[in-house]
Design a protein around this motif. Structure first.
Motif, mmCIF file in Angstrom:
data_model
loop_
_atom_site.group_PDB
_atom_site.id
_atom_site.type_symbol
_atom_site.label_atom_id
_atom_site.label_comp_id
_atom_site.label_asym_id
_atom_site.label_seq_id
_atom_site.Cartn_x
_atom_site.Cartn_y
_atom_site.Cartn_z
ATOM 1 N N TYR A 1 4.458 8.373 -2.266
ATOM 2 C CA TYR A 1 3.216 9.152 -2.150
ATOM 3 C C TYR A 1 3.451 10.650 -2.346
ATOM 4 C CZ TYR A 1 5.215 9.743 2.500
ATOM 5 O OH TYR A 1 6.057 10.011 3.539
ATOM 6 N N TYR B 1 0.462 10.174 -9.399
ATOM 7 C CA TYR B 1 -0.985 10.311 -9.230
ATOM 8 C C TYR B 1 -1.673 10.332 -10.592
ATOM 9 C CZ TYR B 1 -0.339 11.048 -4.269
ATOM 10 O OH TYR B 1 -0.021 10.858 -2.944
ATOM 11 N N ARG C 1 -4.845 8.068 -6.691
ATOM 12 C CA ARG C 1 -4.113 6.976 -7.314
ATOM 13 C C ARG C 1 -4.517 5.685 -6.633
ATOM 14 N NH1 ARG C 1 2.015 7.851 -5.221
ATOM 15 N NH2 ARG C 1 2.250 5.753 -6.062
#
Length: 123
Positions: free
Chosen positions: A104, A110, A98
């Motif tokens: 995250y 992503y 990404r």
């Protein structure tokens, strides 16, 4: 970007494996990279992530201290070194990419995914 994961296999508990994820293209260093895994009958879960330069890494509590992510931007490759493997680490492991880094641990954030590589840890 296209991602190709490799390095999975069958290993005994306590053993080690190193996964690789090779990316196509010339802008690999502009991608924040993540590793996820999915065991049979379970949802995909976050394993590790690494920032664009590799200076920052993030890990799930279940792998912290055992797994290490690194990257070589010159080779367009990100790695996941897995030590002290346990049977519960058995899963298909995916790399993902990404542009940004927010949340995250969230697979939905992503953009690009590799095809996955099977890791099986026997007891």
């Amino acid at each position: 970007v296209q991602l190709q994961a490799s390095g999975g296999g069958l290993v005994q508990a306590g053993g080690s494996l190193r996964l690789s994820c090779a990316a196509s293209g010339r802008t690999f260093s502009s991608y924040f990279m993540g590793w996820f895994r999915q065991a049979p009958g379970k949802e995909r879960e976050f394993v590790a992530a690494i920032s664009w330069s590799g200076g920052n890494t993030y890990y799930a509590d279940s792998v912290k201290g055992r797994f290490t992510s690194s990257r070589d931007n010159a080779k367009n490759t990100v790695y996941l070194q897995m030590n002290s493997l346990k049977p519960e680490d058995t899963a298909v492991y995916y790399c993902a990419a990404r542009k940004d880094s927010g949340s995250y641990y969230d697979s939905q954030r992503y953009t690009y995914w590799g095809q996955g590589t099977q890791v099986t840890v026997s007891s």
